[in-house]
Design an enzyme around this catalytic site. Structure first.
Site, PDB file in Angstrom:
ATOM      1  N   HIS A  43      -4.754  -3.966  -2.920  1.00 59.41           N
ATOM      2  CA  HIS A  43      -3.487  -3.825  -3.646  1.00 59.41           C
ATOM      3  C   HIS A  43      -2.368  -3.320  -2.736  1.00 59.41           C
ATOM      4  O   HIS A  43      -1.254  -3.069  -3.187  1.00 59.41           O
ATOM      5  CB  HIS A  43      -3.714  -2.856  -4.815  1.00 59.41           C
ATOM      6  CG  HIS A  43      -2.729  -2.976  -5.928  1.00 59.41           C
ATOM      7  ND1 HIS A  43      -2.063  -1.896  -6.460  1.00 59.41           N
ATOM      8  CD2 HIS A  43      -2.290  -4.050  -6.622  1.00 59.41           C
ATOM      9  CE1 HIS A  43      -1.263  -2.288  -7.426  1.00 59.41           C
ATOM     10  NE2 HIS A  43      -1.377  -3.596  -7.553  1.00 59.41           N
ATOM     11  N   LYS A  86       0.682  -2.906  -0.040  1.00 63.26           N
ATOM     12  CA  LYS A  86       1.923  -3.651   0.164  1.00 63.26           C
ATOM     13  C   LYS A  86       2.693  -3.001   1.316  1.00 63.26           C
ATOM     14  O   LYS A  86       3.222  -1.900   1.176  1.00 63.26           O
ATOM     15  CB  LYS A  86       2.785  -3.636  -1.104  1.00 63.26           C
ATOM     16  CG  LYS A  86       2.087  -4.203  -2.351  1.00 63.26           C
ATOM     17  CD  LYS A  86       2.469  -3.378  -3.559  1.00 63.26           C
ATOM     18  CE  LYS A  86       1.916  -3.927  -4.849  1.00 63.26           C
ATOM     19  NZ  LYS A  86       0.480  -4.068  -4.909  1.00 63.26           N
ATOM     20  N   HIS A 105       7.144  -1.328 -12.876  1.00 66.31           N
ATOM     21  CA  HIS A 105       6.127  -1.581 -11.862  1.00 66.31           C
ATOM     22  C   HIS A 105       6.079  -0.457 -10.825  1.00 66.31           C
ATOM     23  O   HIS A 105       5.234  -0.454  -9.935  1.00 66.31           O
ATOM     24  CB  HIS A 105       6.402  -2.924 -11.171  1.00 66.31           C
ATOM     25  CG  HIS A 105       5.208  -3.495 -10.482  1.00 66.31           C
ATOM     26  ND1 HIS A 105       5.024  -3.437  -9.110  1.00 66.31           N
ATOM     27  CD2 HIS A 105       4.118  -4.140 -10.972  1.00 66.31           C
ATOM     28  CE1 HIS A 105       3.873  -4.018  -8.791  1.00 66.31           C
ATOM     29  NE2 HIS A 105       3.304  -4.458  -9.903  1.00 66.31           N
ATOM     30  N   LYS A 163       5.326   2.874  -8.867  1.00 68.35           N
ATOM     31  CA  LYS A 163       4.211   3.817  -8.749  1.00 68.35           C
ATOM     32  C   LYS A 163       4.690   4.961  -7.861  1.00 68.35           C
ATOM     33  O   LYS A 163       4.707   4.847  -6.626  1.00 68.35           O
ATOM     34  CB  LYS A 163       2.988   3.154  -8.114  1.00 68.35           C
ATOM     35  CG  LYS A 163       2.511   1.869  -8.824  1.00 68.35           C
ATOM     36  CD  LYS A 163       2.995   0.661  -8.121  1.00 68.35           C
ATOM     37  CE  LYS A 163       2.276  -0.608  -8.520  1.00 68.35           C
ATOM     38  NZ  LYS A 163       2.207  -0.917  -9.906  1.00 68.35           N
TER      39      LYS A 163
END
Length: 529
Positions: A185, A187, A423, A425
């Protein structure tokens, strides 16, 4: 008395023979399908690492001119604006001279994806080494393009924890569930090992405010200095791990092969169309101009990368080495406040108990997540909803993003309104620490997915961003509160003048979505969310 043999052995009738044959057939099929589901067999790949001597590059000089004190502090800039976040990625690709390392969970076949991918190809054409690591969750549809671009002498593409092609993805979900449920996950994008973007955004229209119907509210952090080096070294760990498979090995089907020239021609055409789209033509290129003139707007503060080791993909990493394990000591020492933004928030009982204990000892806990209308994953919302009463009873403040939350990034570009989904976090702890990354507060991020983020120690930045976060809660979210019967009310402010609306029933535009979320909430798959 019957003999033991007659009690336990049935005579073989024609029907029994058919049953044996059917059982044997199923067993053979299961073995065949299981073999189809396995990952690639033996192969060799080149071990490569980040380039250490990039001080003379344009980006290195830009970082130096941006005020690098060279005392161990990292330059950081939080990036909440969607178009700016894409412009920064394009700028890094445009200005890199030696190397670009990028790893993403998703890379979409849309305008943002085309612009991003073409920027990498153009860099490679200039002689820049490009390493692209993509999780294999949603990549199979691009196999022909990926395999063709991988033939470029300056481009190498690897897939993380790949599925078998063809029908193998569904089969793997049955026969190799424990492997394929674990995804990368992460990025990040790094230019010349000196300037990185890390955060919550994948590569796709909805992450950069390019969609007309709904876009994500998200957050990245631009980092320069020591942490950029840490991102590069962590990329190396993933790139050279057994879980990163060359696309040439992972993609076996050659029926739709493209030549490198065909792939570049096709991608160039797609990028050209993206540049002429309403979104592409509205991009201001301000970020590229700022990097070009060394106006990076960095604040130099103590910071460090928090990342899962690649071995988490096999379930072999120790708990204290995981992102959650590394963050837990900071959370345990919380004294005054915790503000969390988590797109997918599934605390389960253990999380409810932990947050309740924080609240009980005087920590002011605030959680922002999606509402039933803004979420894009209803099962997650259904599981979260079952924890709301307990959290509210413990004094935890809960907020849910409204789907009609304002979109200043689209308004800035004259693109019109769209719906919003959370979205981001991130969290702010004790007005001293900020964390920005890919890590959600849910079991999947804790135990299954590989995650990463930047932990920033800066009371100045924390206190600068906390009022922004609080204004966002007031203007764009429902505040949940218990009513006199123990049920939940949803309070929201429609305007800055203090006009408020109180909903006694859960506010939604779709009763069917609400019903489905309730069904998901009772199904036994909470560990996978």
């Amino acid at each position: 008395m019957q003999s033991a043999k007659s009690r336990f052995t049935k005579p073989v009738t024609p029907l029994g023979k058919l049953g044996i044959c059917r059982t044997a057939l199923f067993a053979v099929m299961a073995l065949f399908l299981a073999s189809c589901a396995t990952g690639p067999g033996d192969y060799t790949k080149t071990v490569t690492r980040s380039l250490e001597n990039t001080e003379g590059t344009f980006l290195a000089r830009a970082v130096a001119r941006a005020g690098d004190p060279r005392d161990g502090r990292t330059g950081v800039k939080l990036v909440a604006d969607g178009p700016e976040a894409l412009e920064l990625r394009l700028a890094i690709a445009e200005k890199a001279e030696r190397t670009i390392d990028a790893q993403y969970y998703l890379l979409h076949n849309d305008e943002a994806g085309h612009l991003f991918a073409w920027s990498l190809v153009k860099a490679a054409e200039r002689g820049v080494r490009v390493r692209l690591l993509i999780d294999d969750m949603d990549v199979a549809q691009y196999d022909a393009m990926s395999a063709a671009l991988d033939k470029h002498p300056n481009i190498e593409i690897r897939l993380f924890n790949p599925f078998k092609r063809g029908f193998g993805k569904n089969v793997a979900s049955l026969f190799e569930f424990n492997r394929v449920t674990r995804r990368m996950h992460n990025k990040s994008m790094t230019g010349d090992a000196v300037l990185s973007l890390v955060g919550g955004r994948n590569i796709g229209n909805e992450y950069f405010a390019a969609e007309e119907d709904s876009n994500y509210n998200d957050l990245d952090v631009l980092v320069a200095g020591p942490v950029a080096g840490q991102v590069s070294r962590t990329f190396d760990d993933y790139w050279n791990s057994t879980y990163a498979v060359p696309v040439s090995v992972a993609v076996q089907d050659r029926r739709n092969d493209l030549t490198l020239e065909e792939a570049m021609t096709r991608l160039s055409s797609l990028a050209n169309a993206a540049e002429k789209s309403s979104f592409g033509s509205s991009l201001t290129k301000d970020a590229r101009k700022r990097i070009g003139s060394s106006r990076l707007d960095l604040t130099w503060v103590p910071a460090k990368l928090i990342a899962d080791p690649p071995e988490k993909a096999a379930g072999e990493a120790e708990a204290e080495t995981l992102v959650a394990g590394q963050l837990l000591p900071y959370l345990d020492r919380a004294r005054s406040s915790l503000y969390v933004s988590s797109a997918y928030f599934v605390p389960r009982q253990r999380g409810v108990d932990y947050l309740s204990a924080l609240s009980a000892r005087g920590v002011d806990v605030h959680i922002l997540t999606n509402s039933v209308d803004s979420t894009d994953v209803l099962p997650v919302y259904g599981k979260y909803a079952r924890s709301r009463e307990d959290l509210l009873s413990a004094g935890v403040s809960l907020y849910e993003l409204r789907a009609d939350a304002e979109r200043q990034d689209r308004e800035r570009l004259g693109l019109g309104l769209s719906q919003s989904s959370l979205h981001t976090k991130a969290f702010i702890l004790d007005e001293s620490y900020l964390f920005v990354g890919s890590f959600n507060w849910d079991p999947r991020s804790v135990w299954l997915n590989n995650e990463m983020g930047i932990l920033i120690e800066s009371p100045v930045l924390a206190r600068e961003w906390l009022p922004f976060f609080k204004r966002h809660l007031r203007k764009n979210a429902f505040k949940l509160q218990l009513d006199e019967t123990g049920g939940i009310d949803w309070l929201t402010y429609l305007e800055d003048d203090g006009v408020s609306v109180l909903y006694r029933d859960e506010p939604t535009s779709s009763g069917w979505r609400l019903f489905k979320s309730r069904v998901y909430g009772v199904l036994p798959f909470g560990k996978q969310l």
